[in-house]
Motif scaffolding. Structure first.
Motif, PDB file in Angstrom:
ATOM      1  N   LYS A  84       0.896  -1.154  -0.090  1.00 21.75           N
ATOM      2  CA  LYS A  84       0.021  -0.028  -0.078  1.00 21.75           C
ATOM      3  C   LYS A  84       0.859   1.006  -0.060  1.00 21.75           C
ATOM      4  O   LYS A  84       0.650   2.178  -0.794  1.00 21.75           O
ATOM      5  CB  LYS A  84      -0.923   0.055   1.295  1.00 21.75           C
ATOM      6  CG  LYS A  84      -1.923   1.328   1.302  1.00 21.75           C
ATOM      7  CD  LYS A  84      -2.764   1.215   2.591  1.00 21.75           C
ATOM      8  CE  LYS A  84      -3.480   2.599   2.746  1.00 21.75           C
ATOM      9  NZ  LYS A  84      -4.410   2.556   3.662  1.00 21.75           N
ATOM     10  N   GLN A  85       1.802   1.142   0.787  1.00 19.47           N
ATOM     11  CA  GLN A  85       2.721   2.609   0.882  1.00 19.47           C
ATOM     12  C   GLN A  85       3.340   2.766  -0.499  1.00 19.47           C
ATOM     13  O   GLN A  85       3.600   3.835  -0.837  1.00 19.47           O
ATOM     14  CB  GLN A  85       3.779   2.233   2.037  1.00 19.47           C
ATOM     15  CG  GLN A  85       3.144   2.299   3.388  1.00 19.47           C
ATOM     16  CD  GLN A  85       4.114   2.314   4.712  1.00 19.47           C
ATOM     17  OE1 GLN A  85       5.538   1.811   4.414  1.00 19.47           O
ATOM     18  NE2 GLN A  85       3.733   2.103   5.574  1.00 19.47           N
ATOM     19  N   THR A  86       3.838   1.551  -1.216  1.00 20.97           N
ATOM     20  CA  THR A  86       4.610   1.647  -2.410  1.00 20.97           C
ATOM     21  C   THR A  86       3.736   2.196  -3.381  1.00 20.97           C
ATOM     22  O   THR A  86       3.921   3.362  -4.138  1.00 20.97           O
ATOM     23  CB  THR A  86       5.096   0.445  -2.863  1.00 20.97           C
ATOM     24  OG1 THR A  86       5.868  -0.156  -1.856  1.00 20.97           O
ATOM     25  CG2 THR A  86       5.727   0.621  -4.344  1.00 20.97           C
ATOM     26  N   THR A  88       0.888   3.968  -2.782  1.00 18.55           N
ATOM     27  CA  THR A  88       0.742   5.548  -2.426  1.00 18.55           C
ATOM     28  C   THR A  88       1.947   6.449  -3.056  1.00 18.55           C
ATOM     29  O   THR A  88       1.846   7.418  -3.761  1.00 18.55           O
ATOM     30  CB  THR A  88       0.675   5.674  -1.094  1.00 18.55           C
ATOM     31  OG1 THR A  88      -0.511   4.810  -0.742  1.00 18.55           O
ATOM     32  CG2 THR A  88       0.471   7.098  -0.752  1.00 18.55           C
ATOM     33  N   ARG A  89       3.226   5.936  -2.731  1.00 16.95           N
ATOM     34  CA  ARG A  89       4.330   6.578  -3.213  1.00 16.95           C
ATOM     35  C   ARG A  89       4.495   6.779  -4.823  1.00 16.95           C
ATOM     36  O   ARG A  89       4.751   7.829  -5.172  1.00 16.95           O
ATOM     37  CB  ARG A  89       5.707   5.808  -2.822  1.00 16.95           C
ATOM     38  CG  ARG A  89       7.033   6.706  -3.112  1.00 16.95           C
ATOM     39  CD  ARG A  89       8.402   5.993  -2.472  1.00 16.95           C
ATOM     40  NE  ARG A  89       8.321   4.671  -2.586  1.00 16.95           N
ATOM     41  CZ  ARG A  89       8.369   4.116  -3.896  1.00 16.95           C
ATOM     42  NH1 ARG A  89       8.963   4.711  -4.904  1.00 16.95           N
ATOM     43  NH2 ARG A  89       8.656   2.737  -3.746  1.00 16.95           N
ATOM     44  N   ILE A  90       4.142   5.884  -5.424  1.00 16.36           N
ATOM     45  CA  ILE A  90       3.951   5.892  -6.936  1.00 16.36           C
ATOM     46  C   ILE A  90       3.028   6.858  -7.462  1.00 16.36           C
ATOM     47  O   ILE A  90       3.083   7.405  -8.638  1.00 16.36           O
ATOM     48  CB  ILE A  90       4.019   4.359  -7.449  1.00 16.36           C
ATOM     49  CG1 ILE A  90       5.379   3.504  -7.106  1.00 16.36           C
ATOM     50  CG2 ILE A  90       3.901   4.314  -8.846  1.00 16.36           C
ATOM     51  CD1 ILE A  90       5.274   1.929  -7.446  1.00 16.36           C
ATOM     52  N   PHE A  92      -0.046   8.172  -5.786  1.00 16.20           N
ATOM     53  CA  PHE A  92      -1.012   9.114  -5.223  1.00 16.20           C
ATOM     54  C   PHE A  92      -0.972  10.804  -5.809  1.00 16.20           C
ATOM     55  O   PHE A  92       0.229  11.041  -5.905  1.00 16.20           O
ATOM     56  CB  PHE A  92      -1.043   9.110  -3.712  1.00 16.20           C
ATOM     57  CG  PHE A  92      -1.906  10.020  -2.850  1.00 16.20           C
ATOM     58  CD1 PHE A  92      -3.241   9.453  -2.859  1.00 16.20           C
ATOM     59  CD2 PHE A  92      -1.706  11.331  -2.536  1.00 16.20           C
ATOM     60  CE1 PHE A  92      -4.259  10.271  -2.197  1.00 16.20           C
ATOM     61  CE2 PHE A  92      -2.417  12.229  -2.064  1.00 16.20           C
ATOM     62  CZ  PHE A  92      -3.884  11.723  -1.597  1.00 16.20           C
ATOM     63  N   ARG A  94      -1.305  11.679  -8.689  1.00  8.03           N
ATOM     64  CA  ARG A  94      -0.900  11.599 -10.201  1.00  8.03           C
ATOM     65  C   ARG A  94      -2.125  11.327 -10.847  1.00  8.03           C
ATOM     66  O   ARG A  94      -3.054  10.700 -10.576  1.00  8.03           O
ATOM     67  CB  ARG A  94       0.338  10.687 -10.141  1.00  8.03           C
ATOM     68  CG  ARG A  94       1.499  11.156  -9.480  1.00  8.03           C
ATOM     69  CD  ARG A  94       2.698  10.451  -9.904  1.00  8.03           C
ATOM     70  NE  ARG A  94       2.941  10.613 -11.238  1.00  8.03           N
ATOM     71  CZ  ARG A  94       4.089  10.050 -11.958  1.00  8.03           C
ATOM     72  NH1 ARG A  94       4.581   8.924 -11.357  1.00  8.03           N
ATOM     73  NH2 ARG A  94       4.430  10.305 -13.197  1.00  8.03           N
ATOM     74  N   ALA A 132       9.174  -1.895  -8.722  1.00 11.15           N
ATOM     75  CA  ALA A 132       9.639  -1.212  -7.097  1.00 11.15           C
ATOM     76  C   ALA A 132      10.012  -2.293  -6.291  1.00 11.15           C
ATOM     77  O   ALA A 132      10.147  -2.046  -4.993  1.00 11.15           O
ATOM     78  CB  ALA A 132       8.423  -0.452  -6.599  1.00 11.15           C
TER      79      ALA A 132
END
Length: 139
Positions: A84-86, A88-90, A92, A94, A132
């Protein structure tokens, strides 16, 4: 109201962006045709393969998507929160282009989500998650 709630409300009022919600806020109508395309901004990430896309900041217009090309570990699995964090980083905030596809059931809708392959700048989110280092493994 505690200090954190007051701070979150002040940030929202000052900058005009949503504070992450505890529950899935996507409420928009889902495209039901195979091959339908839609665009918007990624407004919410539910887990490593579910997100909300909207053209506005109004959750009643956000489309809930289950990624067709990536099967992330569930949140309760050991790697679920990292997935989920990955995502989000990639992704969110955009802009994204999505096209509906059939899921394993042969349908375009799975539970309360549309199944779609989504791209940012021509690259699929599934490919970006694999690049990732996120291992697939959801149910």
């Amino acid at each position: 109201m505690n200090k954190c709630s007051i701070l979150a409300a002040a940030i929202f009022a000052l900058f005009g962006f949503a504070v992450p919600a505890a529950a899935d806020p996507c409420e928009g109508p889902l495209p039901k045709q195979l091959g339908a395309t839609f665009t918007g901004t990624i407004r919410y990430v539910g887990d490593g393969d579910s997100l909300c896309i909207g053209r506005t900041e109004r959750p009643e217009e956000w489309i809930e998507v289950r990624l067709a090309d990536f099967n992330a570990p569930e949140l309760h699995d050991p790697a679920g929160e990292a997935a989920k964090q990955t995502l989000t980083r990639i992704a969110f905030g955009r802009s994204v282009l999505c096209r509906t596809e059939r899921g394993r059931s042969g349908r375009v809708i799975s539970f309360d989500r549309v199944i779609a392959r989504c791209q940012i700048d021509g690259r699929s989110l599934g490919d970006a998650m694999r690049a990732a280092g996120v291992a697939e493994g959801g149910h």
